[in-house]
Motif scaffolding. Structure first.
Motif, mmCIF file in Angstrom:
data_model
loop_
_atom_site.group_PDB
_atom_site.id
_atom_site.type_symbol
_atom_site.label_atom_id
_atom_site.label_comp_id
_atom_site.label_asym_id
_atom_site.label_seq_id
_atom_site.Cartn_x
_atom_site.Cartn_y
_atom_site.Cartn_z
ATOM 1 N N THR A 1 0.627 -1.004 0.504
ATOM 2 C CA THR A 1 -0.343 0.231 -0.173
ATOM 3 C C THR A 1 1.116 1.157 0.003
ATOM 4 O O THR A 1 1.779 1.044 0.550
ATOM 5 C CB THR A 1 -1.021 0.013 1.085
ATOM 6 N N GLU B 1 -9.109 1.840 -3.832
ATOM 7 C CA GLU B 1 -8.979 2.504 -2.409
ATOM 8 C C GLU B 1 -8.468 1.691 -1.446
ATOM 9 O O GLU B 1 -7.955 1.982 -0.285
ATOM 10 C CB GLU B 1 -10.051 3.637 -1.865
ATOM 11 N N GLY B 2 -8.122 0.516 -1.591
ATOM 12 C CA GLY B 2 -7.402 -0.210 -0.835
ATOM 13 C C GLY B 2 -7.953 -1.158 0.178
ATOM 14 O O GLY B 2 -9.784 -1.454 0.177
ATOM 15 N N SER C 1 4.836 0.068 1.835
ATOM 16 C CA SER C 1 4.947 1.274 0.781
ATOM 17 C C SER C 1 6.430 0.183 -0.499
ATOM 18 O O SER C 1 7.747 -0.057 0.258
ATOM 19 C CB SER C 1 4.751 2.019 0.867
ATOM 20 N N LEU D 1 -0.418 3.347 -6.673
ATOM 21 C CA LEU D 1 -0.424 2.259 -8.165
ATOM 22 C C LEU D 1 -2.372 1.883 -8.477
ATOM 23 O O LEU D 1 -2.883 2.564 -8.010
ATOM 24 C CB LEU D 1 0.603 1.078 -8.346
ATOM 25 N N GLY E 1 -1.672 -3.886 -5.971
ATOM 26 C CA GLY E 1 -0.351 -4.319 -5.291
ATOM 27 C C GLY E 1 0.394 -5.095 -6.020
ATOM 28 O O GLY E 1 1.232 -5.310 -5.369
HETATM 29 O O1 LIG Z 1 0.311 1.930 -4.803
HETATM 30 C C1 LIG Z 1 0.145 1.131 -4.312
HETATM 31 O O2 LIG Z 1 0.079 -0.456 -3.553
HETATM 32 C C2 LIG Z 1 -1.489 -0.849 -4.825
HETATM 33 C C3 LIG Z 1 -2.113 -0.238 -3.130
HETATM 34 C C4 LIG Z 1 -2.832 -0.995 -2.781
HETATM 35 C C5 LIG Z 1 -4.091 -0.153 -1.639
HETATM 36 C C6 LIG Z 1 -4.501 0.900 -2.113
HETATM 37 C C7 LIG Z 1 -3.962 1.953 -3.622
HETATM 38 C C8 LIG Z 1 -2.963 1.242 -4.505
HETATM 39 C C9 LIG Z 1 1.497 1.164 -4.026
HETATM 40 C C10 LIG Z 1 2.385 1.797 -4.484
HETATM 41 N N1 LIG Z 1 3.565 1.959 -3.553
HETATM 42 N N2 LIG Z 1 3.860 1.138 -2.573
HETATM 43 C C11 LIG Z 1 2.357 0.083 -2.857
#
Ligand SMILES: O=C(OCc1ccccc1)c1cn[nH]c1
Length: 240
Positions: free
Chosen positions: A85, A113-114, A133, A139, A142
């Motif tokens: 994330t 959004e996660g 991260s 991105l 994940g």
């Molecule tokens: O975008 C990323 O992970 C995907 C992700 C996960 C949760 C919510 C939005 C996006 C990420 C960026 N740096 N390290 C990981």
């Protein structure tokens, strides 16, 4: 090492089967299993997300589906759960070195959004869970972060890399960035390889390489220089 990845886009993990990593998996050095989160949905639409409580843009991944999937995938074998994330702790070479001795890593790939925070809270009560991260950017999911982390960890496993030496001497192992590298021809488009590298004077070569690493680190990553332990730089090093 066993690696499980739970994702709604299993195809995104196909590159793990390629080349060096693919060979390590084929050789049984790493056991990689990719699971489709949607296999644990129960509704006809196979919904994995829903609107966020408190409003706001985007969708959040539902806890129920993740709970069923992770209970199944985890089974009774202890593991470390990793959730990529943008809001995570920075993944570094030190993280890769720390994880390389883990018997099992399970990656949960968030999208939208996660993932509902209660999923992390729930599993953190019974196993090590890390929200990590790979960099300060966002991105779409994940999965790409998992490819990055799996590659960084797998290359440290014995037998995966042809030449274990390079795993130890790569960037960051001495806290500095790697300096420039050269190979044949000695002159290319009028540009010559630095003479010291062809001198055979190994002391001078080591000094030159350290100077280039210090120079590059000072210019590109002053934060790394500042983070070095007191005794890491000798008087001459401090000139950069
Ligand atoms: O975008 C990323 O992970 C995907 C992700 C996960 C949760 C919510 C939005 C996006 C990420 C960026 N740096 N390290 C990981």
């Amino acid at each position: 090492m066993r690696i499980d990845v739970v994702t709604i886009f299993p195809g995104y993990l196909a590159p793990l089967r390629e080349a060096l990593l693919g060979r390590a998996i084929a050789a049984g050095l790493i056991d990689v299993r990719v699971h489709n989160l949607r296999d644990w949905t129960r509704d006809v639409h196979q919904a994995v997300d829903d609107a966020p409580y408190g409003g706001g843009p985007g969708m959040v991944m539902r806890p129920q589906v993740w709970g069923e999937a992770l209970d199944d995938v985890l089974g009774d074998e202890p593991a470390r759960l990793i959730v990529p994330t943008p809001a995570g702790v920075p993944f570094t070479q030190a993280t890769a070195r720390r994880w390389k001795d883990e018997p099992r890593l399970v990656f949960a790939c968030g999208r939208y959004e996660g993932i509902d925070q209660r999923v992390v809270d729930e599993y953190a009560s019974r196993m090590p869970v890390e929200e990590v991260s790979i960099g300060d950017y966002v991105l779409v999911g994940g999965e790409v972060a998992v490819l990055v982390m799996v590659e960084a960890v797998a290359r440290l496993l014995p037998g995966v890399l042809g030449n274990p030496q390079s795993a130890e001497q790569d960037s960051f192992s001495d806290g500095l960035l790697e300096g420039p590298a050269y190979t044949r021809p000695v002159v290319w488009r009028g540009r010559e390889v630095p003479a010291v590298l062809r001198s055979g004077d190994h002391g001078a070569i080591a000094r030159w390489r350290r100077d280039r690493a210090l120079e590059r680190t000072a210019k590109r990553r002053p934060d790394l220089l500042a983070a070095l332990p007191e005794d890491a730089l000798d008087q001459r090093d401090r000139e950069f």
